[in-house]
Design a protein around this motif. Structure first.
Motif, PDB file in Angstrom:
ATOM      1  N   VAL A 142      50.023 -41.352   8.788  1.00  0.00           N
ATOM      2  CA  VAL A 142      50.837 -42.385   9.434  1.00  0.00           C
ATOM      3  C   VAL A 142      51.877 -41.734  10.357  1.00  0.00           C
ATOM      4  CG1 VAL A 142      52.597 -44.164   9.028  1.00  0.00           C
ATOM      5  CG2 VAL A 142      50.502 -44.149   7.662  1.00  0.00           C
ATOM      6  N   HIS A 143      52.587 -40.742   9.828  1.00  0.00           N
ATOM      7  CA  HIS A 143      53.621 -40.078  10.637  1.00  0.00           C
ATOM      8  C   HIS A 143      53.028 -39.479  11.905  1.00  0.00           C
ATOM      9  CE1 HIS A 143      57.422 -40.137   8.338  1.00  0.00           C
ATOM     10  NE2 HIS A 143      56.634 -40.295   7.293  1.00  0.00           N
ATOM     11  N   ARG A 144      51.905 -38.774  11.773  1.00  0.00           N
ATOM     12  CA  ARG A 144      51.313 -38.101  12.935  1.00  0.00           C
ATOM     13  C   ARG A 144      50.821 -39.115  13.969  1.00  0.00           C
ATOM     14  NH1 ARG A 144      48.125 -33.326   9.556  1.00  0.00           N
ATOM     15  NH2 ARG A 144      50.013 -32.268   8.845  1.00  0.00           N
ATOM     16  N   ALA A 145      50.324 -40.260  13.507  1.00  0.00           N
ATOM     17  CA  ALA A 145      49.866 -41.298  14.441  1.00  0.00           C
ATOM     18  C   ALA A 145      51.052 -41.878  15.220  1.00  0.00           C
ATOM     19  CB  ALA A 145      49.128 -42.400  13.686  1.00  0.00           C
ATOM     20  N   ILE A 146      52.187 -42.071  14.537  1.00  0.00           N
ATOM     21  CA  ILE A 146      53.391 -42.584  15.218  1.00  0.00           C
ATOM     22  C   ILE A 146      53.872 -41.573  16.257  1.00  0.00           C
ATOM     23  CG2 ILE A 146      55.837 -43.190  14.930  1.00  0.00           C
ATOM     24  CD1 ILE A 146      55.046 -44.331  12.137  1.00  0.00           C
ATOM     25  N   TYR A 147      53.922 -40.288  15.876  1.00  0.00           N
ATOM     26  CA  TYR A 147      54.403 -39.267  16.813  1.00  0.00           C
ATOM     27  C   TYR A 147      53.493 -39.197  18.048  1.00  0.00           C
ATOM     28  CZ  TYR A 147      56.700 -37.661  12.476  1.00  0.00           C
ATOM     29  OH  TYR A 147      57.399 -37.583  11.299  1.00  0.00           O
ATOM     30  N   ALA A 148      52.173 -39.292  17.844  1.00  0.00           N
ATOM     31  CA  ALA A 148      51.231 -39.232  18.971  1.00  0.00           C
ATOM     32  C   ALA A 148      51.466 -40.398  19.926  1.00  0.00           C
ATOM     33  CB  ALA A 148      49.795 -39.236  18.453  1.00  0.00           C
ATOM     34  N   ALA A 149      51.846 -41.555  19.367  1.00  0.00           N
ATOM     35  CA  ALA A 149      52.037 -42.765  20.181  1.00  0.00           C
ATOM     36  C   ALA A 149      53.297 -42.706  21.046  1.00  0.00           C
ATOM     37  CB  ALA A 149      52.076 -44.003  19.283  1.00  0.00           C
ATOM     38  N   THR A 150      54.153 -41.689  20.844  1.00  0.00           N
ATOM     39  CA  THR A 150      55.337 -41.543  21.703  1.00  0.00           C
ATOM     40  C   THR A 150      54.964 -41.040  23.097  1.00  0.00           C
ATOM     41  OG1 THR A 150      55.804 -39.217  21.129  1.00  0.00           O
ATOM     42  CG2 THR A 150      56.769 -40.922  19.701  1.00  0.00           C
ATOM     43  N   HIS A 151      53.801 -40.364  23.186  1.00  0.00           N
ATOM     44  CA  HIS A 151      53.357 -39.745  24.446  1.00  0.00           C
ATOM     45  C   HIS A 151      54.410 -38.788  25.004  1.00  0.00           C
ATOM     46  CE1 HIS A 151      49.612 -41.958  24.565  1.00  0.00           C
ATOM     47  NE2 HIS A 151      50.305 -42.973  24.078  1.00  0.00           N
ATOM     48  N   ASN A 152      55.121 -38.137  24.079  1.00  0.00           N
ATOM     49  CA  ASN A 152      56.069 -37.078  24.442  1.00  0.00           C
ATOM     50  C   ASN A 152      55.680 -35.856  23.603  1.00  0.00           C
ATOM     51  OD1 ASN A 152      58.201 -35.244  24.473  1.00  0.00           O
ATOM     52  ND2 ASN A 152      59.756 -36.835  24.718  1.00  0.00           N
ATOM     53  N   PRO A 153      54.937 -34.903  24.187  1.00  0.00           N
ATOM     54  CA  PRO A 153      54.422 -33.784  23.386  1.00  0.00           C
ATOM     55  C   PRO A 153      55.510 -32.925  22.750  1.00  0.00           C
ATOM     56  CG  PRO A 153      54.053 -33.407  25.736  1.00  0.00           C
ATOM     57  CD  PRO A 153      54.519 -34.823  25.597  1.00  0.00           C
ATOM     58  N   TYR A 154      56.686 -32.860  23.386  1.00  0.00           N
ATOM     59  CA  TYR A 154      57.774 -32.044  22.829  1.00  0.00           C
ATOM     60  C   TYR A 154      58.355 -32.722  21.583  1.00  0.00           C
ATOM     61  CZ  TYR A 154      57.333 -29.763  27.333  1.00  0.00           C
ATOM     62  OH  TYR A 154      56.833 -29.107  28.422  1.00  0.00           O
ATOM     63  N   LEU A 155      58.543 -34.017  21.665  1.00  0.00           N
ATOM     64  CA  LEU A 155      59.036 -34.786  20.520  1.00  0.00           C
ATOM     65  C   LEU A 155      58.006 -34.752  19.387  1.00  0.00           C
ATOM     66  CD1 LEU A 155      61.205 -36.693  19.351  1.00  0.00           C
ATOM     67  CD2 LEU A 155      60.045 -38.594  20.504  1.00  0.00           C
ATOM     68  N   GLU A 156      56.738 -34.924  19.754  1.00  0.00           N
ATOM     69  CA  GLU A 156      55.658 -34.919  18.757  1.00  0.00           C
ATOM     70  C   GLU A 156      55.601 -33.580  18.013  1.00  0.00           C
ATOM     71  OE1 GLU A 156      50.791 -35.586  18.450  1.00  0.00           O
ATOM     72  OE2 GLU A 156      51.776 -35.679  20.408  1.00  0.00           O
ATOM     73  N   ASP A 157      55.618 -32.473  18.762  1.00  0.00           N
ATOM     74  CA  ASP A 157      55.550 -31.144  18.132  1.00  0.00           C
ATOM     75  C   ASP A 157      56.719 -30.925  17.182  1.00  0.00           C
ATOM     76  OD1 ASP A 157      53.276 -30.537  19.499  1.00  0.00           O
ATOM     77  OD2 ASP A 157      54.206 -29.141  20.912  1.00  0.00           O
ATOM     78  N   THR A 158      57.922 -31.284  17.638  1.00  0.00           N
ATOM     79  CA  THR A 158      59.118 -31.077  16.820  1.00  0.00           C
ATOM     80  C   THR A 158      59.037 -31.884  15.530  1.00  0.00           C
ATOM     81  OG1 THR A 158      60.431 -30.719  18.814  1.00  0.00           O
ATOM     82  CG2 THR A 158      61.645 -31.252  16.812  1.00  0.00           C
ATOM     83  N   LEU A 159      58.629 -33.143  15.631  1.00  0.00           N
ATOM     84  CA  LEU A 159      58.593 -33.995  14.449  1.00  0.00           C
ATOM     85  C   LEU A 159      57.462 -33.626  13.507  1.00  0.00           C
ATOM     86  CD1 LEU A 159      59.784 -37.434  15.774  1.00  0.00           C
ATOM     87  CD2 LEU A 159      60.746 -36.143  13.873  1.00  0.00           C
ATOM     88  N   VAL A 160      56.312 -33.237  14.034  1.00  0.00           N
ATOM     89  CA  VAL A 160      55.219 -32.786  13.156  1.00  0.00           C
ATOM     90  C   VAL A 160      55.702 -31.597  12.328  1.00  0.00           C
ATOM     91  CG1 VAL A 160      52.966 -31.628  13.111  1.00  0.00           C
ATOM     92  CG2 VAL A 160      53.264 -33.678  14.485  1.00  0.00           C
ATOM     93  N   ARG A 161      56.384 -30.647  12.988  1.00  0.00           N
ATOM     94  CA  ARG A 161      56.876 -29.464  12.270  1.00  0.00           C
ATOM     95  C   ARG A 161      57.847 -29.848  11.162  1.00  0.00           C
ATOM     96  NH1 ARG A 161      57.907 -26.906  17.137  1.00  0.00           N
ATOM     97  NH2 ARG A 161      60.092 -26.624  16.608  1.00  0.00           N
ATOM     98  N   HIS A 162      58.791 -30.728  11.474  1.00  0.00           N
ATOM     99  CA  HIS A 162      59.803 -31.097  10.477  1.00  0.00           C
ATOM    100  C   HIS A 162      59.220 -31.990   9.380  1.00  0.00           C
ATOM    101  CE1 HIS A 162      62.468 -29.394  13.499  1.00  0.00           C
ATOM    102  NE2 HIS A 162      63.339 -29.251  12.523  1.00  0.00           N
ATOM    103  N   ASP A 163      58.275 -32.840   9.734  1.00  0.00           N
ATOM    104  CA  ASP A 163      57.612 -33.664   8.717  1.00  0.00           C
ATOM    105  C   ASP A 163      56.793 -32.784   7.772  1.00  0.00           C
ATOM    106  OD1 ASP A 163      56.917 -36.236   7.548  1.00  0.00           O
ATOM    107  OD2 ASP A 163      54.918 -35.941   8.394  1.00  0.00           O
ATOM    108  N   ASN A 164      56.159 -31.741   8.309  1.00  0.00           N
ATOM    109  CA  ASN A 164      55.413 -30.802   7.458  1.00  0.00           C
ATOM    110  C   ASN A 164      56.340 -30.141   6.439  1.00  0.00           C
ATOM    111  OD1 ASN A 164      52.993 -31.288   8.776  1.00  0.00           O
ATOM    112  ND2 ASN A 164      53.175 -29.516  10.141  1.00  0.00           N
ATOM    113  N   LEU A 165      57.516 -29.710   6.900  1.00  0.00           N
ATOM    114  CA  LEU A 165      58.463 -29.040   6.003  1.00  0.00           C
ATOM    115  C   LEU A 165      59.006 -30.021   4.959  1.00  0.00           C
ATOM    116  CD1 LEU A 165      60.351 -26.929   8.701  1.00  0.00           C
ATOM    117  CD2 LEU A 165      58.719 -26.066   7.004  1.00  0.00           C
ATOM    118  N   ALA A 166      59.268 -31.259   5.383  1.00  0.00           N
ATOM    119  CA  ALA A 166      59.745 -32.278   4.439  1.00  0.00           C
ATOM    120  C   ALA A 166      58.679 -32.594   3.400  1.00  0.00           C
ATOM    121  CB  ALA A 166      60.137 -33.542   5.201  1.00  0.00           C
TER     122      ALA A 166
END
Length: 221
Positions: A142-166
């Motif tokens: 769910v998280h990764r699908a939301i990040y992809a839908a932002t169409h901002n690769p920098y925001l997506e990369d940052t959030l995927v990394r932090h969501d992985n750590l969380a």
């Protein structure tokens, strides 16, 4: 492992990308335990690839703080340090609402179809039938699908990394968390707000979700 529908299928990915995603998710889900040594040969064999793609994947994973290399000692899965929770939450409290709002504004018809599919899957969640591992994978999806839908690769990369750590912190305390299914099901209203194109509501729900996650972990410690 469930694929997020927005990610290309296996044959479209390079060997290094496939190795990266497979090793990343083993580390995130603690299938490779914190502090465990990383053996390039064993990983290459288990993934059916050569050592070069594995080596490339490990470089990325070190940058993402999922593995650590010590001179003369080798490479290890990064320890899960609970003191990192406050730092990770600080970033996510600012960026998760931004991502939810931007997804509500920018999601294409294809994105909304993926998010609606995730919403249907959430609707069928049964904490008695779904194991903790399955719920965690759905949460990541769910998280990764939301990040992809932002169409901002920098925001997506940052959030995927932090969501992985969380998620690693969550997996560590999973046995002590009472209402994990409830936490995952919270995504339902958030997905509805994004699909409906309501950025303000999506942002508020995302903020509440991150704050609730931190409270649940602190209560479990």
């Amino acid at each position: 492992m469930q694929h997020v529908a927005t990610e290309p299928r296996g044959e479209e990915l390079s060997l290094a990308e496939r190795a990266y995603r497979a090793i990343r998710d083993r580390l995130v889900m603690l299938e490779i335990r914190p502090g465990a040594p990383i053996n390039e040969d064993q990983l290459a064999q288990s993934l059916g690839v050569g050592r070069t793609p594995v080596r490339e994947a490990l470089k990325r994973l070190q940058y993402e703080r999922l593995i650590t290399t010590y001179p003369r000692r080798g490479t290890f899965a990064t320890d899960v340090n609970i003191t990192d929770l406050a730092h990770i939450s600080e970033v996510r409290q600012e960026l998760e609402p931004l991502a939810a709002a931007q997804a509500a504004r920018r999601a294409t018809a294809a994105d909304r179809a993926v998010l609606a599919g995730a919403l249907r899957e959430l609707g069928s969640v049964d904490s008695h039938r779904h194991g903790a591992d399955e719920l965690m994978r759905l949460d990541l999806q769910v998280h990764r699908a939301i990040y992809a839908a932002t169409h901002n690769p920098y925001l997506e990369d940052t959030l995927v990394r932090h969501d992985n750590l969380a998620t690693r912190i969550w997996c560590l305390f999973i046995d002590r968390l009472s209402d994990m299914a409830g936490h995952v099901e919270e995504h339902g209203p958030l997905l509805e707000a994004i699909v409906a194109g309501d950025p303000e509501k999506a942002a508020q729900l995302a903020r509440d979700h991150v704050e609730g996650f931190e409270r649940a972990i602190r209560a479990a410690i």
